[in-house]
Design an enzyme around this catalytic site. Structure first.
Site, mmCIF file in Angstrom:
data_model
loop_
_atom_site.group_PDB
_atom_site.id
_atom_site.type_symbol
_atom_site.label_atom_id
_atom_site.label_comp_id
_atom_site.label_asym_id
_atom_site.label_seq_id
_atom_site.Cartn_x
_atom_site.Cartn_y
_atom_site.Cartn_z
ATOM 1 N N GLY A 183 8.706 -23.773 -31.339
ATOM 2 C CA GLY A 183 8.700 -23.228 -32.694
ATOM 3 C C GLY A 183 9.477 -21.933 -32.783
ATOM 4 N N ALA A 268 5.741 -28.292 -34.228
ATOM 5 C CA ALA A 268 5.941 -27.882 -32.826
ATOM 6 C C ALA A 268 4.594 -27.456 -32.243
ATOM 7 C CB ALA A 268 6.956 -26.740 -32.762
ATOM 8 N N HIS A 443 24.263 -0.100 -11.062
ATOM 9 C CA HIS A 443 24.233 0.614 -12.340
ATOM 10 C C HIS A 443 25.553 0.421 -13.055
ATOM 11 C CE1 HIS A 443 23.291 3.695 -15.267
ATOM 12 N NE2 HIS A 443 24.502 4.197 -15.057
HETATM 13 P P1 NAI Z 1 3.320 -25.011 -27.112
HETATM 14 O O1 NAI Z 1 2.116 -25.533 -26.457
HETATM 15 O O2 NAI Z 1 4.178 -24.017 -26.432
HETATM 16 O O3 NAI Z 1 2.915 -24.358 -28.525
HETATM 17 C C1 NAI Z 1 2.230 -25.065 -29.507
HETATM 18 C C2 NAI Z 1 1.655 -24.074 -30.502
HETATM 19 O O4 NAI Z 1 1.156 -24.785 -31.606
HETATM 20 C C3 NAI Z 1 0.499 -23.253 -29.931
HETATM 21 O O5 NAI Z 1 0.720 -21.909 -30.211
HETATM 22 C C4 NAI Z 1 -0.699 -23.823 -30.651
HETATM 23 O O6 NAI Z 1 -1.735 -22.881 -30.806
HETATM 24 C C5 NAI Z 1 -0.090 -24.220 -31.975
HETATM 25 N N1 NAI Z 1 -0.846 -25.237 -32.726
HETATM 26 C C6 NAI Z 1 -1.449 -26.348 -32.231
HETATM 27 N N2 NAI Z 1 -2.030 -27.039 -33.231
HETATM 28 C C7 NAI Z 1 -1.801 -26.365 -34.386
HETATM 29 C C8 NAI Z 1 -2.139 -26.561 -35.753
HETATM 30 N N3 NAI Z 1 -2.843 -27.616 -36.151
HETATM 31 N N4 NAI Z 1 -1.729 -25.667 -36.674
HETATM 32 C C9 NAI Z 1 -0.997 -24.585 -36.296
HETATM 33 N N5 NAI Z 1 -0.639 -24.339 -35.014
HETATM 34 C C10 NAI Z 1 -1.031 -25.219 -34.065
HETATM 35 O O7 NAI Z 1 4.159 -26.316 -27.508
HETATM 36 P P2 NAI Z 1 5.653 -26.511 -27.993
HETATM 37 O O8 NAI Z 1 6.216 -25.244 -28.534
HETATM 38 O O9 NAI Z 1 5.616 -27.704 -28.866
HETATM 39 O O10 NAI Z 1 6.402 -26.838 -26.648
HETATM 40 C C11 NAI Z 1 6.015 -27.962 -25.840
HETATM 41 C C12 NAI Z 1 6.400 -27.750 -24.416
HETATM 42 O O11 NAI Z 1 7.808 -27.726 -24.254
HETATM 43 C C13 NAI Z 1 5.840 -26.452 -23.890
HETATM 44 O O12 NAI Z 1 4.866 -26.760 -22.929
HETATM 45 C C14 NAI Z 1 6.998 -25.756 -23.265
HETATM 46 O O13 NAI Z 1 6.712 -25.420 -21.937
HETATM 47 C C15 NAI Z 1 8.148 -26.741 -23.308
HETATM 48 N N6 NAI Z 1 9.333 -26.011 -23.762
HETATM 49 C C16 NAI Z 1 9.838 -25.038 -22.959
HETATM 50 C C17 NAI Z 1 10.893 -24.276 -23.372
HETATM 51 C C18 NAI Z 1 11.371 -23.202 -22.485
HETATM 52 O O14 NAI Z 1 11.014 -23.184 -21.314
HETATM 53 N N7 NAI Z 1 12.208 -22.275 -22.963
HETATM 54 C C19 NAI Z 1 11.521 -24.458 -24.675
HETATM 55 C C20 NAI Z 1 10.876 -25.482 -25.454
HETATM 56 C C21 NAI Z 1 9.843 -26.228 -24.982
#
Ligand code: NAI
Ligand code: FAD
Length: 464
Positions: A183, A268, A443
Site C-alpha cells: 500500500g 493491499a 566520507h
Molecule cells: P502487509 O501485511 O504488509 O500489510 C497489510 C496491511 O493491511 C496491514 O497494515 C493490515 O493491518 C492492513 N489491513 C488488513 N485488513 C484490513 C482492513 N480490513 N482494513 C484496513 N486495513 C487492513 O501486506 P501487503 O502490503 O499486502 O504486502 C504483502 C506482502 O508482500 C508482505 O508480506 C510483504 O512482505 C511483501 N512485499 C514486500 C515488499 C518489499 O519487500 N519491499 C513490497 C511489497 C510487498
C-alpha cells in the site's frame, strides 16, 4: 521420459534459485512454471515492476520538488503513462529473459504448465507424469481477499497490486486499503504521479511489526509528501457506481461509519500462500492452520522427498528469504548442509526515503528480557543526506547492553536498503557495535550515519 533428481514447482525467486543451485551441484533438474514467463510474482508483478514505477515516479518528484533548489531551472516534465508502462514492461522482460538464459546455461528443463503432485516422486503437468527423486514446492502467494470487496483488475477501479501496476491511466484519486508495504510503495507511486491518495488502515500504526519510532517518523514523512491517512479504520465494503468507487469503513475508536470515494481502490491487505491445484491433500502434504505448507528445519514437508520454500511456507514473504531457502534446500537435497539465518533477514520499503530494518525492533528486544542499549543518529548530522534533501530520517541501532552485540538496526533515510547490509554482515559475524564504530567509513557517504549510530552506543557520536 527423463527421470529427474529434482522437480521444482514454481519459478519465482525461491524456485528458480533452487533449480539453479541444484543444477550447479550436479543434480538433473526441471522446473515447472504455469506463467508465460519465468521469475514468479517478484519479477512479473511484484518487486521488479513496482521498483520501476517507484524509480520513474521518484525522478518526476525530483524535478518538481528539488531541481530548482539545485539551480536546475524550468524542468517541465510531463508524464507519458504509456511510455512509463513500456519502461516497466521492458525492465520486467529483460529480467525474466535473464532467468530463461540461466536455465539454459545450467541445463534446467523448463516444463511449461501447471503442476499437480500425484504422490512422492510423481509430478503431473498436462497429460504427462514426470518421475523425480525429490520435489520442491515453490508455488508462492497471491493477494488475500477482503470480505465485502470484489477485486476486478481488468476493470481498473477496484484492484490488487497486480492491477495497480498496470492501471489504464493515472487516477485522480486513490484509496489504498492497508498501510503495509504494498500500500505504501504503490500509494507513493500514484501520489507522486499526481493522484490524491488516502490510505485506510485497520490498526493505529502503519507497517505493523516495524520499530515503533520508525513507524511514526515514516508516517510523518509520507504525510508531508501528500498521502492522507485514516487510521484505526475497518473497511466493511467497496461498491462501484458510475465508475466511482465508494469505500465504507468504521472507525474503531467510536464505531462511527464513513464512506470515502475514489477513482481507484487498491486492496493491499496482505497475501496468502498459493497452493491451489497442487494436489497437496491427495499427496498427504500437511498445511498449517493458516494454510501455509508445513515444513521442518530442512524445509521437508510431512511427506519425505517433498520440500517447500518461499511464500508458500511460514515466515516473511520476501523474495530474498525465498532465494535463501531455495539455495539451502538445494544443498540439503544434494546431501550438503543448507542453512538460513532467520535472525538476519533484512526488510526494505522502497519509498523515498527508503526504510530498512534487520534484527530485533526495540519493542521486541525489550520483550527478550535482556538489558539493551539503543542509539539514534539523525541524518541531519550527515552531510550527504542533506545534499540529497533526505535528512529527515535516522539510523537506530540496538545492542545488548552487556556484550555490545548488535541485535537490530532500523534506518529511515536515503538508500537505506543498501546501507542495511553492513549491519547484516556485522550481525552474521556476531559483531559488536564497537566493531562497526571502529570500521573506517568513507566520507561523504550516508553509511557514515550507521557508524555514528554505532559510535553513539559507545563513547558517543561525533556529528550531533
Ligand atoms: P502487509 O501485511 O504488509 O500489510 C497489510 C496491511 O493491511 C496491514 O497494515 C493490515 O493491518 C492492513 N489491513 C488488513 N485488513 C484490513 C482492513 N480490513 N482494513 C484496513 N486495513 C487492513 O501486506 P501487503 O502490503 O499486502 O504486502 C504483502 C506482502 O508482500 C508482505 O508480506 C510483504 O512482505 C511483501 N512485499 C514486500 C515488499 C518489499 O519487500 N519491499 C513490497 C511489497 C510487498
Ligand atoms: P512467487 O514469486 O510467487 O512464485 C511462485 C511461482 O509459482 C509463480 O510464478 C506461479 O505461477 C508458480 N506456480 C504456482 N503454482 C504452480 C503450479 N501448480 N504449477 C506451476 N507453477 C506454479 N519482496 C521483496 O523481497 N522485495 C520487494 O521489493 C518486493 N516487492 C513486492 C511488490 C509486490 C507488488 C508484491 C506483490 C510482492 C513483492 N515482494 C517483494 C514479495 C515477493 O514478490 C515474494 O516474496 C516472492 O516473489 C516469493 O517468491 P516465491 O518463489 O516463493 O513465489
Amino acid at each position: 521420459m527423463p527421470t529427474y533428481d529434482l522437480i521444482v514447482i514454481g519459478a519465482g525467486p525461491g524456485g528458480y534459485v533452487c533449480a539453479i543451485r541444484a543444477a550447479q551441484l550436479g543434480l538433473k533438474v526441471a522446473c515447472v512454471e504455469g506463467r508465460e514467463t519465468l521469475g514468479g510474482t517478484c519479477l512479473n508483478v511484484g518487486c521488479i515492476p513496482s521498483k520501476a514505477l517507484l524509480h520513474a515516479s521518484h525522478m518526476l518528484h525530483e524535478t518538481h520538488e528539488n531541481f530548482a533548489k539545485m539551480g536546475l531551472m524550468d524542468a517541465h516534465v510531463n508524464v507519458d503513462w504509456t511510455r512509463m508502462q513500456a519502461y516497466k514492461a521492458e525492465t520486467v522482460s529483460t529480467n525474466t529473459k535473464g532467468i530463461e538464459f540461466l536455465f539454459k546455461k545450467n541445463k534446467i528443463d523448463w516444463i511449461k504448465g501447471w503442476a499437480e503432485i500425484e504422490g512422492p516422486g510423481k509430478v503431473k503437468v498436462g497429460d504427462t507424469t514426470y518421475e523425480t527423486k525429490n520435489i520442491v514446492i515453490a508455488s508462492g502467494s497471491e493477494p488475500s481477499s477482503l470480505k465485502g470487496v470484489t477485486v476486478d483488475n481488468a476493470g481498473g477501479i477496484v484492484v490488487d497490486s497486480t492491477g495497480a501496476l498496470a492501471l489504464p491511466g493515472i487516477p485522480k484519486s486513490m484509496v489504498v486499503i492497508g498501510a503495509g508495504v504494498i500500500g505504501l510503495e504503490l500509494g507513493s507511486v500514484y501520489a507522486r504521479l499526481g493522484a490524491e491518495v488516502t490510505v485506510v488502515e485497520f490498526l493505529d500504526v502503519i507497517t505493523p511489526g516495524m520499530d515503533g519510532e520508525v513507524q511514526k517518523q515514516f508516517q510523518r514523512i509520507l504525510a508531508k509528501q501528500g498521502l492522507k491517512f485514516v487510521m484505526g479504520a475497518a473497511v466493511s465494503g467497496v461498491t462501484v457506481e458510475n465508475g466511482t468507487a465508494k469505500v465504507a469503513y468504521t472507525l474503531r475508536k467510536d464505531n462511527s461509519e464513513h464512506v470515502i470515494e475514489a477513482a481507484t481502490v487498491l486492496v493491499a491487505t496482505g497475501r496468502r500462500p498459493y497452493v491451489a491445484g497442487l494436489g497437496l491433500d491427495k499427496a498427504g502434504v500437511a498445511l498449517t492452520d493458516r494454510g501455509f505448507v508445513q515444513v521442518d528445519n530442512h524445509w521437508q514437508t510431512s511427506v519425505p522427498g517433498i520440500y517447500a520454500i518461499g511464500d508458500a511456507v511460514p515466515g516473511p514473504m520476501l523474495a530474498h528469504k525465498a532465494e535463501d531457502e531455495g539455495m539451502a534446500v538445494a544443498e540439503v537435497i544434494a546431501g550438503k548442509h543448507g542453512h538460513v539465518n532467520y535472525n538476519v533477514i533484512p526488510g526494505v520499503i522502497y519509498t523515498t526515503p527508503e526504510v530498512a530494518s534487520v534484527g530485533l525492533t526495540e519493542e521486541a528486544a525489550k520483550e527478550t528480557n535482556r538489558k539493551i542499549k539503543v542509539s539514534k543518529f539523525p541524518f541531519m548530522g550527515n552531510a550527504r543526506a542533506k545534499a540529497l534533501f533526505q535528512a529527515e530520517g535516522f539510523v537506530k541501532m540496538i545492542a545488548d547492553a552487556e556484550t555490545d552485540r548488535v541485535l537490530g538496526c532500523h534506518i529511515i533515510g536515503p538508500n537505506a536498503g543498501e546501507m542495511i547490509h553492513e549491519v547484516c554482515v556485522a550481525m552474521e559475524f556476531g559483531a559488536s557495535a564497537q566493531d562497526i564504530a571502529l570500521t573506517c567509513h568513507a566520507h561523504p557517504t550516508c553509511s557514515e550515519a550507521v557508524r555514528e549510530a554505532a559510535l553513539a552506543l559507545g563513547d558517543g557520536a561525533i556529528h550531533v
